[in-house]
Design a protein around this motif. Sequence first.
Motif, PDB file in Angstrom:
ATOM      1  N   TYR A 134       4.196  13.827  14.662  1.00  0.00           N
ATOM      2  CA  TYR A 134       4.370  13.307  16.050  1.00  0.00           C
ATOM      3  C   TYR A 134       3.230  12.144  16.241  1.00  0.00           C
ATOM      4  N   CYS A 135       3.657  10.969  16.028  1.00  0.00           N
ATOM      5  CA  CYS A 135       2.511   9.881  15.707  1.00  0.00           C
ATOM      6  C   CYS A 135       2.201   9.647  18.301  1.00  0.00           C
ATOM      7  N   ALA A 136       1.468   9.610  18.656  1.00  0.00           N
ATOM      8  CA  ALA A 136       1.341   9.166  20.178  1.00  0.00           C
ATOM      9  C   ALA A 136       0.274   8.377  20.586  1.00  0.00           C
ATOM     10  N   ALA A 137       0.511   7.859  21.558  1.00  0.00           N
ATOM     11  CA  ALA A 137      -0.408   6.677  22.528  1.00  0.00           C
ATOM     12  C   ALA A 137      -1.005   7.609  23.732  1.00  0.00           C
ATOM     13  N   SER A 138      -2.458   6.951  23.942  1.00  0.00           N
ATOM     14  CA  SER A 138      -2.362   7.429  25.431  1.00  0.00           C
ATOM     15  C   SER A 138      -3.259   6.307  26.025  1.00  0.00           C
ATOM     16  N   SER A 139      -3.123   6.045  27.501  1.00  0.00           N
ATOM     17  CA  SER A 139      -4.225   5.189  28.141  1.00  0.00           C
ATOM     18  C   SER A 139      -4.690   6.140  28.422  1.00  0.00           C
ATOM     19  N   TYR A 140      -5.397   7.285  28.606  1.00  0.00           N
ATOM     20  CA  TYR A 140      -6.737   7.725  28.577  1.00  0.00           C
ATOM     21  C   TYR A 140      -7.661   6.982  28.022  1.00  0.00           C
ATOM     22  N   SER A 141      -9.125   7.419  28.637  1.00  0.00           N
ATOM     23  CA  SER A 141     -10.068   7.034  27.558  1.00  0.00           C
ATOM     24  C   SER A 141     -10.516   7.633  26.658  1.00  0.00           C
ATOM     25  N   GLY A 142     -10.502   9.266  26.738  1.00  0.00           N
ATOM     26  CA  GLY A 142     -10.617   9.772  26.031  1.00  0.00           C
ATOM     27  C   GLY A 142      -9.512  10.785  25.487  1.00  0.00           C
ATOM     28  N   CYS A 143      -9.852  11.262  23.840  1.00  0.00           N
ATOM     29  CA  CYS A 143      -9.345  12.319  23.583  1.00  0.00           C
ATOM     30  C   CYS A 143      -8.832  13.149  23.550  1.00  0.00           C
ATOM     31  N   LEU A 144      -7.601  13.600  24.544  1.00  0.00           N
ATOM     32  CA  LEU A 144      -7.129  14.634  25.021  1.00  0.00           C
ATOM     33  C   LEU A 144      -6.208  15.548  24.420  1.00  0.00           C
ATOM     34  N   PRO A 145      -6.436  16.776  23.748  1.00  0.00           N
ATOM     35  CA  PRO A 145      -5.406  17.160  23.426  1.00  0.00           C
ATOM     36  C   PRO A 145      -4.148  17.911  24.134  1.00  0.00           C
ATOM     37  N   SER A 146      -4.091  17.974  25.433  1.00  0.00           N
ATOM     38  CA  SER A 146      -2.717  18.424  25.442  1.00  0.00           C
ATOM     39  C   SER A 146      -2.013  17.710  25.356  1.00  0.00           C
ATOM     40  N   VAL A 147      -0.709  17.439  25.584  1.00  0.00           N
ATOM     41  CA  VAL A 147       0.812  16.973  25.583  1.00  0.00           C
ATOM     42  C   VAL A 147       0.837  16.436  26.855  1.00  0.00           C
ATOM     43  N   ASN A 148       0.278  16.979  28.126  1.00  0.00           N
ATOM     44  CA  ASN A 148       0.368  16.336  29.500  1.00  0.00           C
ATOM     45  C   ASN A 148       0.280  14.698  29.394  1.00  0.00           C
ATOM     46  N   TYR A 149      -1.173  14.348  28.339  1.00  0.00           N
ATOM     47  CA  TYR A 149      -2.129  13.247  28.516  1.00  0.00           C
ATOM     48  C   TYR A 149      -1.858  11.686  27.898  1.00  0.00           C
ATOM     49  N   TRP A 150      -0.371  12.438  27.129  1.00  0.00           N
ATOM     50  CA  TRP A 150      -0.294  10.949  26.152  1.00  0.00           C
ATOM     51  C   TRP A 150       1.110  10.550  26.838  1.00  0.00           C
ATOM     52  N   HIS A 151       1.371   9.142  26.586  1.00  0.00           N
ATOM     53  CA  HIS A 151       2.470   8.500  27.611  1.00  0.00           C
ATOM     54  C   HIS A 151       3.661   8.119  26.386  1.00  0.00           C
ATOM     55  N   TYR A 152       3.212   7.515  25.096  1.00  0.00           N
ATOM     56  CA  TYR A 152       4.125   7.286  24.573  1.00  0.00           C
ATOM     57  C   TYR A 152       4.226   8.294  22.680  1.00  0.00           C
ATOM     58  N   TRP A 153       5.746   8.419  22.775  1.00  0.00           N
ATOM     59  CA  TRP A 153       5.924   8.887  21.708  1.00  0.00           C
ATOM     60  C   TRP A 153       6.337   8.729  20.624  1.00  0.00           C
ATOM     61  N   GLY A 154       5.927   8.772  18.870  1.00  0.00           N
ATOM     62  CA  GLY A 154       7.126   8.609  18.408  1.00  0.00           C
ATOM     63  C   GLY A 154       8.615   9.652  18.532  1.00  0.00           C
ATOM     64  N   GLN A 155       9.049   9.104  16.711  1.00  0.00           N
ATOM     65  CA  GLN A 155      10.408  10.838  17.174  1.00  0.00           C
ATOM     66  C   GLN A 155      10.142  11.156  15.846  1.00  0.00           C
ATOM     67  N   GLY A 156       8.822  11.810  14.816  1.00  0.00           N
ATOM     68  CA  GLY A 156       8.302  11.913  14.492  1.00  0.00           C
ATOM     69  C   GLY A 156       8.867  11.988  12.903  1.00  0.00           C
ATOM     70  N   THR A 157       7.933  12.339  11.805  1.00  0.00           N
ATOM     71  CA  THR A 157       8.155  12.570  10.591  1.00  0.00           C
ATOM     72  C   THR A 157       7.459  13.840   9.869  1.00  0.00           C
ATOM     73  N   GLN A 158       9.217  14.136   9.035  1.00  0.00           N
ATOM     74  CA  GLN A 158       8.148  16.308   8.668  1.00  0.00           C
ATOM     75  C   GLN A 158       7.909  16.144   7.287  1.00  0.00           C
ATOM     76  N   VAL A 159       7.119  17.058   7.806  1.00  0.00           N
ATOM     77  CA  VAL A 159       5.750  16.792   6.490  1.00  0.00           C
ATOM     78  C   VAL A 159       6.133  18.688   5.937  1.00  0.00           C
ATOM     79  N   THR A 160       6.376  18.618   4.344  1.00  0.00           N
ATOM     80  CA  THR A 160       6.686  20.186   4.412  1.00  0.00           C
ATOM     81  C   THR A 160       6.433  20.169   3.575  1.00  0.00           C
ATOM     82  N   VAL A 161       5.315  20.862   3.055  1.00  0.00           N
ATOM     83  CA  VAL A 161       4.564  22.218   2.126  1.00  0.00           C
ATOM     84  C   VAL A 161       4.142  23.637   0.919  1.00  0.00           C
ATOM     85  N   SER A 162       5.207  23.057   0.074  1.00  0.00           N
ATOM     86  CA  SER A 162       5.912  24.140  -0.281  1.00  0.00           C
ATOM     87  C   SER A 162       4.174  25.404  -1.618  1.00  0.00           C
ATOM     88  N   SER A 163       4.685  25.995  -1.151  1.00  0.00           N
ATOM     89  CA  SER A 163       3.722  27.482  -1.614  1.00  0.00           C
ATOM     90  C   SER A 163       3.741  26.978  -2.867  1.00  0.00           C
TER      91      SER A 163
END
Length: 124
Positions: free
Chosen positions: A95-124
């Motif tokens: 997922y891509c996300a955007a936050s209006s906070y000034s710093g990079c905060l790892p918790s999802v609670n601090y991110w205001h906008y989200w994309g729908q997501g893109t799937q990544v699959t890595v095969s062994s």
Amino acid sequence: QVQLVESGGGLAQDGGSLRLSCAASGLAFNNYVLGWFRQAPGKVREFVACINWSGVATSYADSVNGRFSISRNNAKKTMSLQMNSLKPEDTALYYCAASSYSGCLPSVNYWHYWGQGTQVTVSS
């Protein structure tokens, strides 16, 4: 209306590479910290990487540090995540996300906008 649209996901082999992109619209792009998160089946959404408004400061989760690289282009309102040396454990919905906070905060609670997501699959 704010929109974040991810692209570039797909299938890669163990040790391979993929490049994700995120296109933004409807927000003052330069004012936002941008980030990538991922969520694997049955797991919580986790922080991957983030980048400040100027692109100078970046931060990475320990699990991807040294393998992934985040960047942004403010003129084009886009953000990218270059993923190298991929591992099967990198398989997730990214997922891509955007936050209006000034710093990079790892918790999802601090991110205001989200994309729908893109799937990544890595095969062994």
